[in-house]
Design a protein around this motif. Structure first.
Motif, PDB file in Angstrom:
ATOM      1  N   UNK A  61       1.022  -1.137  -0.010  1.00  0.00           N
ATOM      2  CA  UNK A  61       0.090   0.091   0.047  1.00  0.00           C
ATOM      3  C   UNK A  61       1.016   1.314  -0.191  1.00  0.00           C
ATOM      4  N   UNK A  62       0.353   2.173  -0.132  1.00  0.00           N
ATOM      5  CA  UNK A  62       1.034   3.579  -0.030  1.00  0.00           C
ATOM      6  C   UNK A  62       1.992   3.709   1.105  1.00  0.00           C
ATOM      7  N   UNK A  63       1.342   3.116   2.326  1.00  0.00           N
ATOM      8  CA  UNK A  63       2.085   3.180   3.433  1.00  0.00           C
ATOM      9  C   UNK A  63       3.095   2.056   3.578  1.00  0.00           C
ATOM     10  N   UNK A  65       4.494   0.461   5.834  1.00  0.00           N
ATOM     11  CA  UNK A  65       4.295  -0.454   6.945  1.00  0.00           C
ATOM     12  C   UNK A  65       2.890  -1.296   6.811  1.00  0.00           C
ATOM     13  N   UNK A  66       2.152  -0.924   5.967  1.00  0.00           N
ATOM     14  CA  UNK A  66       0.881  -1.531   5.900  1.00  0.00           C
ATOM     15  C   UNK A  66       0.921  -2.371   4.529  1.00  0.00           C
ATOM     16  N   UNK A  67       0.282  -3.450   4.613  1.00  0.00           N
ATOM     17  CA  UNK A  67       0.095  -4.572   3.465  1.00  0.00           C
ATOM     18  C   UNK A  67      -1.296  -4.892   3.456  1.00  0.00           C
ATOM     19  N   UNK A  68      -1.938  -5.637   2.213  1.00  0.00           N
ATOM     20  CA  UNK A  68      -3.175  -5.941   1.965  1.00  0.00           C
ATOM     21  C   UNK A  68      -3.090  -7.231   1.277  1.00  0.00           C
ATOM     22  N   UNK A  69      -4.133  -8.120   1.526  1.00  0.00           N
ATOM     23  CA  UNK A  69      -4.343  -9.166   1.115  1.00  0.00           C
ATOM     24  C   UNK A  69      -5.884  -9.122   0.429  1.00  0.00           C
TER      25      UNK A  69
END
Length: 78
Positions: A61-63, A65-69
């Motif tokens: 993600x743009x951050x 430290x943050x990911x997504x699934x």
């Protein structure tokens, strides 16, 4: 985080020819650190809520430290 990021522009949301005609697509998105996203995927699998193969690999993600699934499933709606 930049204001230019549009989640729905991500390749995981690309529309393709629907091999599941007559079914409706539903998506569940998990956001968090790498560790918490992986743990949540594991928990959902153990609870028979989602199959591992229905979830995407970790996506940035743009951050940083943050990911997504993203989980994509197809449901028959009657």
């Amino acid at each position: 985080m930049t204001g230019d990021f549009n989640l729905f522009d991500h390749p995981a949301f690309e529309e393709d020819s629907d091999p599941n005609a007559g079914r409706e697509r539903v998506r569940i998105i998990i956001f968090g650190s790498k560790e918490v996203v992986r743990a949540t995927i594991h928990d959902l699998y153990l609870k028979n809520f989602r199959r591992i193969e229905s979830l995407s690999p970790l996506l940035p993600t743009p951050d940083p430290t943050v990911f997504m699934s993203i989980s994509t499933e197809y449901r028959v709606m009657r």
